[in-house]
Motif scaffolding. Sequence first.
Motif, mmCIF file in Angstrom:
data_model
loop_
_atom_site.group_PDB
_atom_site.id
_atom_site.type_symbol
_atom_site.label_atom_id
_atom_site.label_comp_id
_atom_site.label_asym_id
_atom_site.label_seq_id
_atom_site.Cartn_x
_atom_site.Cartn_y
_atom_site.Cartn_z
ATOM 1 N N SER B 452 0.806 -1.231 0.000
ATOM 2 C CA SER B 452 0.000 0.000 0.000
ATOM 3 C C SER B 452 0.834 1.273 0.000
ATOM 4 O O SER B 452 0.429 2.284 -0.560
ATOM 5 C CB SER B 452 -0.966 0.003 1.182
ATOM 6 O OG SER B 452 -0.241 -0.159 2.377
ATOM 7 N N ASP B 453 2.020 1.240 0.632
ATOM 8 C CA ASP B 453 2.810 2.466 0.686
ATOM 9 C C ASP B 453 4.123 2.340 -0.098
ATOM 10 O O ASP B 453 5.054 3.101 0.101
ATOM 11 C CB ASP B 453 3.086 2.851 2.149
ATOM 12 C CG ASP B 453 3.777 1.729 2.904
ATOM 13 O OD1 ASP B 453 3.903 0.630 2.315
ATOM 14 O OD2 ASP B 453 4.184 1.944 4.050
ATOM 15 N N LYS B 454 4.178 1.342 -0.977
ATOM 16 C CA LYS B 454 5.436 1.131 -1.705
ATOM 17 C C LYS B 454 5.380 1.574 -3.156
ATOM 18 O O LYS B 454 6.412 1.720 -3.794
ATOM 19 C CB LYS B 454 5.828 -0.347 -1.637
ATOM 20 C CG LYS B 454 6.220 -0.772 -0.231
ATOM 21 C CD LYS B 454 6.617 -2.211 -0.192
ATOM 22 C CE LYS B 454 7.027 -2.594 1.222
ATOM 23 N NZ LYS B 454 7.082 -4.025 1.405
ATOM 24 N N ASP B 472 -6.735 -0.900 5.203
ATOM 25 C CA ASP B 472 -5.727 0.048 4.706
ATOM 26 C C ASP B 472 -4.484 -0.604 4.105
ATOM 27 O O ASP B 472 -3.547 0.080 3.711
ATOM 28 C CB ASP B 472 -5.297 1.045 5.800
ATOM 29 C CG ASP B 472 -6.393 2.050 6.082
ATOM 30 O OD1 ASP B 472 -7.226 2.268 5.173
ATOM 31 O OD2 ASP B 472 -6.446 2.579 7.202
ATOM 32 N N SER B 473 -4.444 -1.908 4.096
ATOM 33 C CA SER B 473 -3.299 -2.595 3.478
ATOM 34 C C SER B 473 -3.712 -3.120 2.110
ATOM 35 O O SER B 473 -4.864 -3.504 1.904
ATOM 36 C CB SER B 473 -2.849 -3.766 4.350
ATOM 37 O OG SER B 473 -2.426 -3.293 5.600
#
Lengths: 290, 771
Positions: B452-454, B472-473
């Motif tokens: 998710s944040d990569k 959220d993932s």
Amino acid sequence: MKKQKIKTQKREGLAALLFLLPSLLGISLFFLFPFVDTVRRSFFNTMGTGFTGTANYFSVLQNKSFQLAAANTAKFLGACIPVLLLLSLALALLVHSIRPGGKRLKTLFLLPMAIPVAGMALLWQILFDNSGLVNAVLLWLGTEPISFMESGAAFWVLVGTYVWKNAGYDMVLWLAGLDGISESLYEAAKVDGAGALRCFRYITAPSLLPTMGLAAVISLLNGFKMFREAYLVAGPYPHDSIYLLQHLFNNWFSNMDISRLCAAAVLLCGALLGIILLLQRFLHGEDENG
Amino acid sequence: MRNRKKEWAVLLVSLLLILSGCQAAPTENNAAGGLSGMENTNTGSKAGRYVETDITPDGEEKLHIVQFFDGKLSMFTAGLKTRFDSTDNGESWVKAEGPGAKVPELAGAYDIFVGKDGALLVPIMDDEGTFICLKKVFPDGTVEDFAVPDIDRLVQKGNFFAHEIIGLSEDKFFFSGTKYLASQDQSMPDNEENSAQAEGESVNSDDSYEPITAVFDTKTGEKLYDIPQEENAISKDASGEHFYFINVLQQIVKRSAQDGKEVQRTDMMQQESDSVMVDISLYSSLPNGTLYSADDKGIYLVDTSTGKKKMVLESIGYSLGETNNYMSGFIAVDNGGFIVQTEFVQDSHSSSRIYRYHYDENAKTDPDKELTIWSLKSNTIIRGAVNEFMKTHPDATVNLEVALGEDSAQTTNDAIQRLNTEILAGAGPDILILDGLPAESYIQKGMLADISDKLDFSDVYPEILTPMKTEDSLYYLPACYKATLLLSDAETLAQLDTLDKLVTAIEEGEDAPVVVIDGEGSLTALPEEQRPVIEFENFEEMFRCFWNNSAHAVVGQGEIQEDNLREFLSKIKWVSDKYRLAEEGENVAMIIPGDTETESNSNAMNYAMRRAKTGIYTINNLLYLAMFLEDGQYKLLPGLAPGSYRPVSMAGINAKSGAQDFAVEFLQSMLSTKTQAAVDTGFPITKSGFAAQLEGVKKFNVDRVNEEDKLPEDFEIETILKELRTPVFEDEYLSDTVYAAAKSLCKDEIDLDGAMREIQQEIKIYLAERA
């Protein structure tokens, strides 16, 4: 002299250990270590990153598919092992009585074991398919055809196949046991006026108890091999009645449900160990009483 | 005696060790890839690799490339107006005026080949593709007609098509063509099937159908000898005394160059390749007789004596392997390199690209940049993404492992279990393509890394991305998505906003039109009052359309939702009864562009043909949707689980992978505009990808003269996006089980309760295992 004896014993012990070492290593590598790892995994999550305690065991025991598979497996083994032992014993007695021609028959009875699993599955389909041979005969006789693979009849087809396939092998085990009984015992009994039934009751049966233990354990383990036939014929989700523990294990592995699979495997192993120990204790007791 | 025993013991032990060693040694293929028994495609090697250079002249779209017998190469633009010559195996090119600049008759030139004394032999065809004549272009630029009496005689009769023209040597060329029946346009060689059919039905029956397959003299045009029709020429051998041909049985036939007599016949064996498409292979040989073949999978060295093929260049990672490229020319050059001409096709528009491949021993691959991607089935989108990734990472090695390749004997279950074993052993692939895998289970078990944040998701539609997240993932990234749409005019769509209303409208609407078995009737438009609400081709099509948007409601939260299942089956039965879809042999199937795996979009075509008031379309690509839509509107098909959409070509990163960052870079390449613009089994998930596809529709319209042939360009993708709510993973077992029971119900073999029971019985254990 005593020193020499101890030395010889030590040397023999060492030689025995050396002889046993390769198989011990093999068993450790392929069975013991993986089993220890299985036990470990049963207490962790799938990726082995979090300890879950006994949660996997509770999850398995509460799982309806496990309950069904365990009940079916127990039912299957409970139904087919006594039938197999009795039938193979009867065959062994028959073959034993018609010696020396029985030796040739012995080989014939082993033939079902030589049939590959895929061939067996094909045979199942030819015989028990909705439009198979058995249904063709039933129709010819004027009765309703049976959907063998999609009804409770599937269970009895599986039992029948198991018994047919393993009867020859168990018969050979019984024959080995029968060969070990001294003829002089029968002769002495006959002199005392014992008939065939009494001879069986008081000589053959007690003498065959160790063989029965071996045959029972081997039959029990062979029972788990019937999954291959059931899987090849009916796939991963067969009729309820032949949904066995191996189906569940196989499906859980495909679905990466490793933790529960390991927990279920440990439970099964425990149950099997219990059964074998009970059997041994029973037979040992009988032996002692006998 | 004792010594003898020792010797025997040592011998036996050695034998055992050797035998066990033989068994344990991995095969070359396995050693490279890890998962034994699977197709393993490897890009690059540690010591040197092939380097690709695009040598297409700027601004040129249609090109022909030829190799002269002295090794010189020439590229010709359309109509041979400009030529580019190379004397260094394609490394440098010199531009010059081509013979076509002064000779307009060369406008229809194609398949140019070289004849005696460096003269070019140029086949000319008209706009319809009919063969006209051969022209001879001399090195000094003069052009003259080249008479080939046996071919010219057939050309005179008209409707003559050339299939294959190959220069075999300076003085001999191979020609294969057919004069077709003038009245039967369908017998023209649109495809192999038609061609074969035409050949089969015509021989001996009608003298107006005449095939010709023969070797001719390049100087006199005289026919030297006939070749069996099923053979195509490949090349000459090293001595020049024999020619190689390949036949439909994939046999290499060696014939005497002198009289065409067969000398040897060898079965072509597939080696290190899963390709069975030898018939689309191109061949080229070096003067020393070394023969190479090329197809979309790569370039192979062919052993003409054994028929074995050895891959020398794997196409993945090169333009050669790109999804929209097909090969039209292939030349092996002296230095071990290759020149490949491809036609890049997009939105019905094709343009030639010419690539040079040369082996660079100094081109290094970084051992730390190795990525293994695992996919259950071959996936063109992922192949495209790999190509895109390789362009930005030329020093990387990408192993694309396809478990169920064309020659794979293993089952899906076997493949998944092998993969699971590898993952559990810590030796799994870096990236998993989750289509066909138990994706939900993998996510639940923590096997996939959170991405998710990569990645940079700024270009991704949030409407697609957000529902795919778990607390959220985000654990997977699809290359595209599918959604099932209902097509019709705005007024009709407004009325059909629930499944109930749609089925009621079907009930109250017209019956299915009678389909003429010869297929012609199924293409005729119907007067509006006679049109049914939807025209399905068969039961399966109807079931799959409705199932897509209801599955999630029928089996939700790990159990069967009985009310929903009952309602779904009832609706299916109503529609099936209304259109008599369960009756065998009632409907004629049509070949419609779309996803042949699970959905047929023929009812969308029926709508476009004005045979039905609405159509259902599971989106594959924008151009097809535009073709079906014309002036209509679209919205998500109403179902029991409104807002369902299916992520396609989902990639997840193995949480245990040691190349996490590198894997993330690959996933980012899946979001590149080029990869997204090329997806054709769903809609792109990025804004730029959708815009690029829209551009393709506009380009398509540019070529259209008539206004009515133009396609709509004003797609409001937001209409679909705002309705998307639930990503649904396809579950084949569930859909097949419900399908089987629904079909029995619709055939009146069982009643509704019976169907419910059957489904519950079948699915009970399946769901219980997952509980």
